[in-house]
Design an enzyme around this catalytic site. Structure first.
Site, PDB file in Angstrom:
ATOM      1  N   SER A  67     -16.528 -68.559  -8.662  1.00  0.00           N
ATOM      2  CA  SER A  67     -17.180 -69.153  -9.838  1.00  0.00           C
ATOM      3  C   SER A  67     -16.997 -68.290 -11.074  1.00  0.00           C
ATOM      4  O   SER A  67     -17.906 -68.161 -11.893  1.00  0.00           O
ATOM      5  CB  SER A  67     -18.662 -69.390  -9.547  1.00  0.00           C
ATOM      6  OG  SER A  67     -19.302 -68.151  -9.246  1.00  0.00           O
ATOM      7  N   GLY A  68     -15.833 -67.656 -11.206  1.00  0.00           N
ATOM      8  CA  GLY A  68     -15.467 -67.026 -12.477  1.00  0.00           C
ATOM      9  C   GLY A  68     -14.836 -68.091 -13.364  1.00  0.00           C
ATOM     10  O   GLY A  68     -14.917 -69.298 -13.085  1.00  0.00           O
ATOM     11  N   ALA A  75     -15.564 -59.262 -19.119  1.00  0.00           N
ATOM     12  CA  ALA A  75     -14.417 -59.192 -20.041  1.00  0.00           C
ATOM     13  C   ALA A  75     -14.920 -58.940 -21.459  1.00  0.00           C
ATOM     14  O   ALA A  75     -15.888 -59.556 -21.907  1.00  0.00           O
ATOM     15  CB  ALA A  75     -13.610 -60.483 -19.974  1.00  0.00           C
ATOM     16  N   GLN A  76     -14.258 -58.054 -22.131  1.00  0.00           N
ATOM     17  CA  GLN A  76     -14.747 -57.639 -23.446  1.00  0.00           C
ATOM     18  C   GLN A  76     -13.826 -58.109 -24.561  1.00  0.00           C
ATOM     19  O   GLN A  76     -14.196 -58.868 -25.443  1.00  0.00           O
ATOM     20  CB  GLN A  76     -14.873 -56.112 -23.489  1.00  0.00           C
ATOM     21  CG  GLN A  76     -15.920 -55.555 -22.549  1.00  0.00           C
ATOM     22  CD  GLN A  76     -16.083 -54.045 -22.684  1.00  0.00           C
ATOM     23  OE1 GLN A  76     -15.340 -53.377 -23.384  1.00  0.00           O
ATOM     24  NE2 GLN A  76     -17.072 -53.515 -21.997  1.00  0.00           N
ATOM     25  N   GLY A  77     -12.571 -57.588 -24.528  1.00  0.00           N
ATOM     26  CA  GLY A  77     -11.663 -57.738 -25.666  1.00  0.00           C
ATOM     27  C   GLY A  77     -11.460 -59.173 -26.105  1.00  0.00           C
ATOM     28  O   GLY A  77     -11.601 -59.503 -27.286  1.00  0.00           O
ATOM     29  N   GLY A  78     -11.115 -60.058 -25.167  1.00  0.00           N
ATOM     30  CA  GLY A  78     -10.964 -61.457 -25.533  1.00  0.00           C
ATOM     31  C   GLY A  78      -9.821 -62.142 -24.822  1.00  0.00           C
ATOM     32  O   GLY A  78      -9.368 -61.711 -23.762  1.00  0.00           O
ATOM     33  N   GLU A 108      -4.727 -55.854 -29.876  1.00  0.00           N
ATOM     34  CA  GLU A 108      -4.778 -55.005 -28.681  1.00  0.00           C
ATOM     35  C   GLU A 108      -3.387 -54.459 -28.401  1.00  0.00           C
ATOM     36  O   GLU A 108      -2.393 -54.896 -29.001  1.00  0.00           O
ATOM     37  CB  GLU A 108      -5.348 -55.769 -27.480  1.00  0.00           C
ATOM     38  CG  GLU A 108      -6.862 -55.916 -27.587  1.00  0.00           C
ATOM     39  CD  GLU A 108      -7.514 -56.619 -26.415  1.00  0.00           C
ATOM     40  OE1 GLU A 108      -6.845 -56.853 -25.389  1.00  0.00           O
ATOM     41  OE2 GLU A 108      -8.704 -56.934 -26.533  1.00  0.00           O
ATOM     42  N   HIS A 111      -6.910 -49.061 -16.607  1.00  0.00           N
ATOM     43  CA  HIS A 111      -7.321 -49.099 -18.021  1.00  0.00           C
ATOM     44  C   HIS A 111      -7.619 -47.668 -18.447  1.00  0.00           C
ATOM     45  O   HIS A 111      -8.337 -46.954 -17.754  1.00  0.00           O
ATOM     46  CB  HIS A 111      -8.563 -49.982 -18.164  1.00  0.00           C
ATOM     47  CG  HIS A 111      -8.817 -50.433 -19.563  1.00  0.00           C
ATOM     48  ND1 HIS A 111      -9.115 -49.554 -20.583  1.00  0.00           N
ATOM     49  CD2 HIS A 111      -8.801 -51.661 -20.129  1.00  0.00           C
ATOM     50  CE1 HIS A 111      -9.286 -50.245 -21.707  1.00  0.00           C
ATOM     51  NE2 HIS A 111      -9.098 -51.524 -21.458  1.00  0.00           N
ATOM     52  N   ARG A 157      -0.710 -50.211 -21.678  1.00  0.00           N
ATOM     53  CA  ARG A 157      -1.769 -49.513 -20.943  1.00  0.00           C
ATOM     54  C   ARG A 157      -1.280 -48.462 -19.962  1.00  0.00           C
ATOM     55  O   ARG A 157      -1.901 -47.430 -19.781  1.00  0.00           O
ATOM     56  CB  ARG A 157      -2.548 -50.531 -20.126  1.00  0.00           C
ATOM     57  CG  ARG A 157      -3.770 -50.928 -20.826  1.00  0.00           C
ATOM     58  CD  ARG A 157      -4.537 -51.940 -20.076  1.00  0.00           C
ATOM     59  NE  ARG A 157      -5.187 -52.710 -21.114  1.00  0.00           N
ATOM     60  CZ  ARG A 157      -5.887 -53.792 -20.901  1.00  0.00           C
ATOM     61  NH1 ARG A 157      -6.041 -54.242 -19.694  1.00  0.00           N
ATOM     62  NH2 ARG A 157      -6.451 -54.411 -21.909  1.00  0.00           N
ATOM     63  N   HIS A 206      -8.232 -51.526 -13.029  1.00  0.00           N
ATOM     64  CA  HIS A 206      -8.765 -52.583 -13.883  1.00  0.00           C
ATOM     65  C   HIS A 206      -8.311 -53.982 -13.472  1.00  0.00           C
ATOM     66  O   HIS A 206      -9.111 -54.903 -13.472  1.00  0.00           O
ATOM     67  CB  HIS A 206      -8.311 -52.287 -15.318  1.00  0.00           C
ATOM     68  CG  HIS A 206      -8.822 -53.241 -16.341  1.00  0.00           C
ATOM     69  ND1 HIS A 206     -10.171 -53.400 -16.581  1.00  0.00           N
ATOM     70  CD2 HIS A 206      -8.185 -54.076 -17.200  1.00  0.00           C
ATOM     71  CE1 HIS A 206     -10.333 -54.298 -17.548  1.00  0.00           C
ATOM     72  NE2 HIS A 206      -9.151 -54.733 -17.923  1.00  0.00           N
ATOM     73  N   GLU A 220      -7.086 -64.449 -11.362  1.00  0.00           N
ATOM     74  CA  GLU A 220      -6.565 -63.118 -11.038  1.00  0.00           C
ATOM     75  C   GLU A 220      -6.054 -63.027  -9.606  1.00  0.00           C
ATOM     76  O   GLU A 220      -5.151 -62.234  -9.312  1.00  0.00           O
ATOM     77  CB  GLU A 220      -7.646 -62.056 -11.293  1.00  0.00           C
ATOM     78  CG  GLU A 220      -7.092 -60.642 -11.210  1.00  0.00           C
ATOM     79  CD  GLU A 220      -8.032 -59.582 -11.747  1.00  0.00           C
ATOM     80  OE1 GLU A 220      -8.926 -59.903 -12.563  1.00  0.00           O
ATOM     81  OE2 GLU A 220      -7.856 -58.414 -11.340  1.00  0.00           O
ATOM     82  N   ARG A 225       0.432 -56.091 -17.067  1.00  0.00           N
ATOM     83  CA  ARG A 225      -0.108 -57.216 -17.846  1.00  0.00           C
ATOM     84  C   ARG A 225      -0.322 -56.832 -19.299  1.00  0.00           C
ATOM     85  O   ARG A 225      -0.843 -55.761 -19.606  1.00  0.00           O
ATOM     86  CB  ARG A 225      -1.440 -57.650 -17.242  1.00  0.00           C
ATOM     87  CG  ARG A 225      -2.178 -58.677 -18.048  1.00  0.00           C
ATOM     88  CD  ARG A 225      -3.464 -59.061 -17.360  1.00  0.00           C
ATOM     89  NE  ARG A 225      -4.385 -57.957 -17.319  1.00  0.00           N
ATOM     90  CZ  ARG A 225      -5.429 -57.823 -18.135  1.00  0.00           C
ATOM     91  NH1 ARG A 225      -5.668 -58.716 -19.069  1.00  0.00           N
ATOM     92  NH2 ARG A 225      -6.236 -56.792 -18.007  1.00  0.00           N
ATOM     93  N   SER A 241      -4.967 -62.237 -19.255  1.00  0.00           N
ATOM     94  CA  SER A 241      -5.443 -62.713 -17.945  1.00  0.00           C
ATOM     95  C   SER A 241      -6.440 -63.843 -18.074  1.00  0.00           C
ATOM     96  O   SER A 241      -6.365 -64.816 -17.311  1.00  0.00           O
ATOM     97  CB  SER A 241      -6.034 -61.578 -17.130  1.00  0.00           C
ATOM     98  OG  SER A 241      -6.898 -60.838 -17.906  1.00  0.00           O
TER      99      SER A 241
END
Ligand code: FAD
Ligand code: SIN
Length: 539
Positions: free
Chosen positions: A15-16, A49-52, A116, A232, A278, A339, A363, A374, A379
Site C-alpha cells: 500500500s505504498g 520520500a522527501q525530495g519529490g 537534484e 544516499h 549519488r 537507500h 521499487e 537511479r 523512483s
C-alpha cells in the site's frame, strides 16, 4: 471440505504509492480489487520520500533531456525503451496524482521545481516542501478508503499460489492472529517496495525487507540487478538518533559538503561537485571520513535564513532542531546509508514478470529504467508510470500485442553452499552488519566471497517462517544472497556497484545478471578457502 478462496479481479500486495495507485486505477475500471499490506495502510517507504518526483514540465526542459540524464546516471545499463516511456508519460501521471488529491507546491500559480543531483534542469515537483511522500501516501490511502477498495491491513503475502506455471492468487498471513488464508486472482501485482533493511544503516523503514523479490524468486519469476543498491550520501549522523534522510534537494538548493577539518571536498572528486551522481558523492564521503578518521562529514546550508529553510524544508529543519541543530547556523553531520534497490523482479514495460499472471510495480520491480544507478526522484515517477501501464494492459487491453516476457537464457540460481559451524545462526542484526561491511558502498572479492559463504550457510539454519519477523528474515536472507552472489560475479565497477579490486567498468560486463530458481546454480569455487577478511572502508 474447505471453502474455495475468495476471488478478486486483481490482488495488489502493498500500500505504498505503487500499490495504491494501481488499486485506484483498477477500481476506476470497475474491477473488484483486494489490497493486502503487512502493516497499517500508510506504512510504506513512500511516506518518507522527501525530495519529490521528477518530470520534465518546466520551461526549457524536455523529456529528451530527462531521458539523457537518466541514461547517463544509469552507467550503461538503462533500458532505453523503458526510460523513454518513463520520461514521456511523466506529465500525464503527475496529472493523475493531482486528480487523486496531491497538491504539489507552487509559487505564483506555477508549480515549483527543485534541482537534484545529475539532473540538467530543475524538474523535481514536491509537496509540503520536503514531505512529498507523506502527502502522496495520505492522499492515495484516504482516497482508496473513501472509494471502498478492499484493504486488508496487517496481512502479509507469504506465498504466490501457482497452477500450471501461472499465478493464481496469494497465501497471506494475518500477522495479528497468525492465521493463514488464501485469496484467488488471475492477476497478482507485487508492490512491496525495496530491500534497504538488508543494511545496517538505511533510510528505509521497517517494511522494506525485500519480500516481493523473495516471493517472486521462490514463485519462479526472474529477478535482476540485485547487486545494485543505491547509497544516499547524506543521512543525519548523530549518536543515538534514528536514521533520518537529509534530502538531496538541500544540496540542490546550494548546500555544500565539508570534511571535519572544514575542507570542502566534492569539487576535487567531480566537476559537478555536490550535485554529482549519488554513487560518486557517497564514495567521496566515505573517502573523506576515512581520511579524517571521522564517522561523518558536514553539510552546510547556513547561507539560507531560517524563514526560508522552514518553508522549503519543514520536516528536515524540525528534525534537526529537535536534535539541537539550527540549519541556518549549524553544519549538519551526515554519512551515507543504503537507500534504494535498483534491482528487483524483472518486468517488461507492461509490468509483466516471467510468470504469467504475476506482475510487479514500483521499487520491487526492475523495469530497467534505473540501470546501475537511479537518477534522483525517478523512483516515485517509475511507480506510477509502470503501474498505470500494468492496469491499462490488464483492463484496457493496451499492449495486448506485446510478446510475453521471455525467460533469460543465461539466468543463474542461488548455489547450495555448505552450512558453516561459525559464525552462528542467522539474525537480521547480524545480516545487516555483514552486508554493510562486505556488500556495501565499496566491495571486493574476498569480502563478497565471505559474505556469500556466511549467508549461504545461514540458509540451512533459518528458523521456521511462522510470523512477520521470521518471514522477513527469510526475505532478507534471499535478497542478501542474491545481492552478494551477483556482486561477486560482477568483476567490474559500474554505477552503485564499486569493486576495489576491479575499479573500472568493463565492456563484457555491460549486461544484467538475472536469477531464476529453476536455472543452473552459480558454480561455487574454493568452498573451504573462504575466511573472514579484515573489515574495510565505511563505518
Ligand atoms: P513502498 O512505498 O515501500 O510500499 C511497499 C508496501 O508493501 C508497503 O505498504 C509494505 O508494508 C508492503 N509490503 C511489503 N512486503 C509485504 C508483504 N510481504 N505482504 C504485504 N505487504 C507488503 N524517491 C523519489 O522518487 N523521490 C524522493 O524524494 C524519494 N525520497 C526518498 C526518501 C526516503 C527516506 C526513502 C526511504 C525513499 C525515497 N525515495 C524517493 C524512494 C521512493 O520513496 C520509493 O522508491 C517508493 O516510494 C517506493 O514505492 P512502492 O510503492 O514501490 O513501495
Ligand atoms: C532525496 O530527497 O534526497 C531522495 C530523493 C530520491 O531518493 O530520489
Amino acid at each position: 471440505m474447505t471453502a474455495a478462496p475468495e476471488r478478486f479481479d486483481i490482488i495488489v500486495v502493498g500500500s505504498g504509492i505503487a500499490g495504491l495507485y494501481a488499486a485506484l486505477q483498477a477500481h476506476e475500471h470497475g474491477a473488484r480489487v483486494l489490497v493486502v499490506t503487512k502493516g497499517g495502510i500508510e506504512e510504506a517507504g513512500t511516506r518518507y520520500a522527501q525530495g519529490g518526483i521528477a518530470a520534465a514540465v518546466g520551461p526549457g526542459d524536455s523529456p529528451e533531456a530527462h531521458l539523457r540524464d537518466t541514461i547517463e546516471a544509469g552507467a550503461g545499463l538503462v533500458d532505453e525503451d523503458a526510460a523513454r516511456i518513463l520520461v514521456t508519460e511523466a506529465a500525464a501521471r503527475i496529472a493523475d496524482l493531482v486528480r487523486y488529491g496531491v497538491h504539489f507546491d507552487a509559487t505564483n500559480g506555477e508549480v515549483s521545481l527543485g534541482m537534484e543531483a545529475a539532473h540538467s534542469a530543475a524538474r523535481i515537483l514536491h509537496a509540503g516542501g520536503d514531505a512529498t511522500g507523506l502527502m502522496i501516501e495520505l492522499s492515495l490511502s484516504s482516497l482508496a478508503q473513501r472509494e471502498g477498495v478492499t484493504i486488508l491491513e496487517h496481512t502479509m503475502a507469504e506465498r504466490i499460489l501457482t497452477a500450471g506455471g501461472r499465478a493464481t492468487g496469494v497465501e497471506v498471513l494475518d500477522t495479528r492472529t497468525g492465521r493463514l488464508r488464501e485469496y484467488a486472482s488471475d492477476r497478482v501485482v507485487l508492490a512491496t517496495g525495496g530491500a534497504g533493511r538488508m543494511y545496517r544503516t538505511t533510510t528505509n523503514p521497517e517494511i522494506s525487507t525485500g519480500d516481493g523479490v523473495e516471493l517472486a524468486y521462490t514463485g519462479g519469476a526472474e529477478v535482476m540487478d540485485l547487486e545494485f543498491t543505491q547509497f544516499h550520501p547524506t543521512v543525519l549522523r548523530i549518536p543515538g538518533v534514528p536514521v533520518f534522510l537529509i534530502s538531496e534537494a538541500v544540496r540542490g538548493e546550494g548546500a555544500q559538503l565539508f570534511n571535519v577539518r572544514g575542507e570542502r571536498f566534492m569539487p576535487k572528486y567531480d566537476p559537478r561537485a555536490e550535485l554529482a551522481p549519488r554513487d560518486i558523492v557517497a564514495r567521496a564521503t566515505v573517502a573523506e571520513m576515512l581520511a579524517t578518521g571521522s564517522d561523518h562529514v558536514l553539510l552546510d546550508i547556513t547561507d539560507r535564513d531560517r524563514a526560508w529553510l522552514t518553508a522549503r524544508f519543514p520536516q528536515i529543519f524540525g528534525t534537526c532542531l529537535e536534535h539541537g541543530l539550527d540549519m541556518s547556523r549549524d553544519r549538519i553531520p551526515v554519512s551515507p546509508g543504503a537507500h534504494y534497490s535498483m534491482g528487483g523482479v524483472r518486468t517488461n514495460t507492461w509490468g509483466e514478470t516471467t510468470v504469467p499472471g504475476l506482475f510487479a510495480v514500483g521499487e520491487v520491480a526492475c523495469t530497467g529504467v534505473h540501470g546501475a544507478n537511479r537518477l534522483a526522484s525517478n523512483s516515485l515517477l517509475e511507480t506510477v508510470v509502470f503501474a498505470r501501464r500494468t492496469v491499462a494492459r490488464l483492463f484496457e487491453g493496451l499492449g495486448a500485442d506485446a510478446p510475453p516476457l521471455a525467460p533469460t537464457l543465461e539466468a543463474h540460481s542461488l548455489p547450495v553452499r555448505p552450512a558453516l559451524s561459525s559464525p552462528g545462526d542467522p539474525s537480521s542484526t547480524d545480516l545487516r552488519e555483514l552486508m554493510w561491511t562486505h556488500v556495501g558502498i565499496e566491495r571486493d572479492g574476498p569480502g563478497l566471497a565471505y559474505a556469500a559463504a556466511v549467508l549461504g550457510g545461514w540458509a540451512h539454519r533459518l528458523p521456521a517462517a511462522v510470523d512477520r519477523p521470521t518471514r522477513e528474515l527469510r526475505s532478507l536472507l534471499v535478497c542478501a544472497r542474491l545481492a552478494s552472489e551477483a556482486a561477486l560475479l560482477r568483476e567490474e565497477s559500474r554505477g552503485a556497484h564499486y569493486r576495489r579490486d576491479f575499479p573500472e567498468p568493463r565492456e563484457e560486463w555491460r549486461r544484467h545478471l538475472v536469477f531464476r530458481a529453476d536455472a543452473p546454480p552459480i558454480e561455487v569455487k574454493n568452498l573451504s578457502a573462504v575466511a573472514a577478511p579484515a573489515p574495510v572502508a565505511a563505518r
